[in-house]
Design an enzyme around this catalytic site. Structure first.
Site, PDB file in Angstrom:
ATOM      1  N   PRO A   2       2.674   5.708   5.405  1.00 34.42           N
ATOM      2  CA  PRO A   2       2.126   4.384   5.087  1.00 34.42           C
ATOM      3  C   PRO A   2       3.167   3.286   5.257  1.00 34.42           C
ATOM      4  O   PRO A   2       4.335   3.448   4.893  1.00 34.42           O
ATOM      5  CB  PRO A   2       1.718   4.520   3.619  1.00 34.42           C
ATOM      6  CG  PRO A   2       1.522   5.974   3.406  1.00 34.42           C
ATOM      7  CD  PRO A   2       2.528   6.646   4.290  1.00 34.42           C
ATOM      8  N   GLU A   3       2.731   2.177   5.837  1.00 32.38           N
ATOM      9  CA  GLU A   3       3.588   1.007   5.982  1.00 32.38           C
ATOM     10  C   GLU A   3       3.120  -0.055   4.997  1.00 32.38           C
ATOM     11  O   GLU A   3       2.285   0.211   4.122  1.00 32.38           O
ATOM     12  CB  GLU A   3       3.567   0.545   7.436  1.00 32.38           C
ATOM     13  CG  GLU A   3       4.059   1.637   8.393  1.00 32.38           C
ATOM     14  CD  GLU A   3       4.060   1.230   9.856  1.00 32.38           C
ATOM     15  OE1 GLU A   3       4.264   0.038  10.157  1.00 32.38           O
ATOM     16  OE2 GLU A   3       3.850   2.120  10.718  1.00 32.38           O
ATOM     17  N   LYS A  61       7.623  -0.842   1.829  1.00 31.82           N
ATOM     18  CA  LYS A  61       6.815   0.366   1.704  1.00 31.82           C
ATOM     19  C   LYS A  61       6.934   1.006   0.330  1.00 31.82           C
ATOM     20  O   LYS A  61       6.319   2.053   0.093  1.00 31.82           O
ATOM     21  CB  LYS A  61       7.257   1.395   2.754  1.00 31.82           C
ATOM     22  CG  LYS A  61       7.279   0.905   4.189  1.00 31.82           C
ATOM     23  CD  LYS A  61       7.836   1.998   5.081  1.00 31.82           C
ATOM     24  CE  LYS A  61       8.050   1.529   6.510  1.00 31.82           C
ATOM     25  NZ  LYS A  61       8.600   2.606   7.366  1.00 31.82           N
ATOM     26  N   ARG A 115       1.334  17.186   1.532  1.00 28.73           N
ATOM     27  CA  ARG A 115       2.601  17.663   2.109  1.00 28.73           C
ATOM     28  C   ARG A 115       3.771  17.578   1.132  1.00 28.73           C
ATOM     29  O   ARG A 115       4.827  18.150   1.375  1.00 28.73           O
ATOM     30  CB  ARG A 115       2.912  16.876   3.383  1.00 28.73           C
ATOM     31  CG  ARG A 115       1.835  17.064   4.453  1.00 28.73           C
ATOM     32  CD  ARG A 115       2.127  16.282   5.714  1.00 28.73           C
ATOM     33  NE  ARG A 115       1.083  16.457   6.712  1.00 28.73           N
ATOM     34  CZ  ARG A 115       1.044  15.840   7.880  1.00 28.73           C
ATOM     35  NH1 ARG A 115       2.011  14.996   8.215  1.00 28.73           N
ATOM     36  NH2 ARG A 115       0.053  16.055   8.721  1.00 28.73           N
ATOM     37  N   ARG A 267      10.037   9.924  18.102  1.00 20.44           N
ATOM     38  CA  ARG A 267       8.623   9.604  17.929  1.00 20.44           C
ATOM     39  C   ARG A 267       8.156   8.921  19.203  1.00 20.44           C
ATOM     40  O   ARG A 267       8.666   9.219  20.257  1.00 20.44           O
ATOM     41  CB  ARG A 267       8.407   8.756  16.673  1.00 20.44           C
ATOM     42  CG  ARG A 267       9.278   7.534  16.568  1.00 20.44           C
ATOM     43  CD  ARG A 267       9.117   6.874  15.204  1.00 20.44           C
ATOM     44  NE  ARG A 267      10.380   6.787  14.505  1.00 20.44           N
ATOM     45  CZ  ARG A 267      10.510   6.239  13.307  1.00 20.44           C
ATOM     46  NH1 ARG A 267       9.451   5.773  12.683  1.00 20.44           N
ATOM     47  NH2 ARG A 267      11.666   6.177  12.730  1.00 20.44           N
TER      48      ARG A 267
END
Length: 299
Positions: A2-3, A61, A115, A267
């Site tokens: 999440p940003e 964040k 996770r 990425r």
């Protein structure tokens, strides 16, 4: 992960549902999400019971839930952390890790994390700003954010623009998705050296990031799967409005050129090759596997 927009959506949901409520009980169902609380799960439960939440806060964040006594719970959502509102008799969602019960009854609050890269910990004296995240820079939505100062610090960086945008000590809240979107809006290639940007161009990139994140916030954030949802279990819809991120091979919304996906810092970066021209001498990074193969001579 999440940003800023996704974390702000969660913060707003928590603000309207837990502010002013007294905690009467906490159950830690798995120790890993409280691993940063070094005195252990039992102490985490004891420390929190009886306290009252003030309004949840956020920087970039990072999210924290202040108590009215001056301490706070520091929360990191990691890749899959969720806060969910639920009545005590509601079935536990898979991967429920921590349960909060309140003096005024329902709904209760649950922390769910598939996770378990996220977690909660008590921050002593952290109601105003937890010491653990005091090094994190202001984000563009903070009332004290100074664009001119951010531009000056950005232009002192001896790195590529996207790396600088991802530096949470410089400007917080921007991650891979919104960095790519902001750079597309500003027509800047992700590998362009920061030192080659004028003040106006640097300001344009930061302003573009703020604009993109503001639009994402209006749409509830970006959800690609069920791992990001708000406190009521709803997904965000900004992924439908993304210009380049995750759009490999699709036409650029501005010029129609197919979007490219290129390896970047283990990425991916997405860009329009026409709107975001590569800087002179630029070479696309190989993937980690390709670099390893060249190094050890395997295929």
């Amino acid at each position: 992960m999440p940003e800023l927009p996704e974390v702000e959506v969660v913060r707003r949901g928590l603000a309207s549902s837990v502010t002013g409520r007294q905690i009467v009980g906490v159950r830690v169902l798995h120790p890993r999400p409280v691993r940063r609380h070094l005195t252990g799960p039992a102490d985490f439960e004891l420390q929190i019971a009886g306290r009252t939440f003030a309004e949840p806060r956020r920087r970039g964040k990072y999210l924290w839930l202040p108590f009215t006594d001056g301490d706070a719970i520091l929360a990191h959502l990691g890749m899959s952390g969720q806060f969910r509102l639920a009545d005590a008799d509601a079935p536990l969602a898979p991967n429920t890790r921590i349960i909060f019960a309140f003096a005024d009854g329902e709904p209760g609050l649950r922390f769910v994390d598939q996770r378990m890269f996220g977690g909660l910990s008590v921050s002593e004296g952290g109601a105003e700003l937890p010491q653990e995240i005091a090094h994190i820079g202001l984000d563009p939505f903070d009332p004290e954010f100074d664009l001119a100062d951010a531009v000056a610090r950005l232009r002192r960086k001896n790195t590529a623009i996207k790396r600088a945008l991802l530096d949470q000590q410089l400007v917080s809240g921007i991650g891979n998705i919104y960095a790519d979107e902001a750079l597309w809006v500003a027509r800047v290639h992700y590998a362009r050296p920061v030192k080659t940007l004028s003040r106006a161009q640097a300001a344009g990139v930061i302003t573009a990031a703020a604009s993109v994140m503001s639009k994402a916030l209006d749409n509830g954030g970006t959800s690609f799967d069920a791992l990001y949802i708000n406190v009521n279990g709803s997904s965000g819809y900004f992924d439908r409005s993304l210009a380049v991120y995750g759009r490999e091979g699709e036409p650029c919304p501005r010029c129609g050129t197919p979007i490219r996906r290129e390896p970047f810092m283990n990425r991916s970066s997405y860009r329009c090759p026409r709107c975001q021209r590569a800087p002179r001498g630029f070479k696309v990074q190989g993937t980690m596997r390709e670099r390893l193969s060249k190094k050890v001579g395997i295929s």
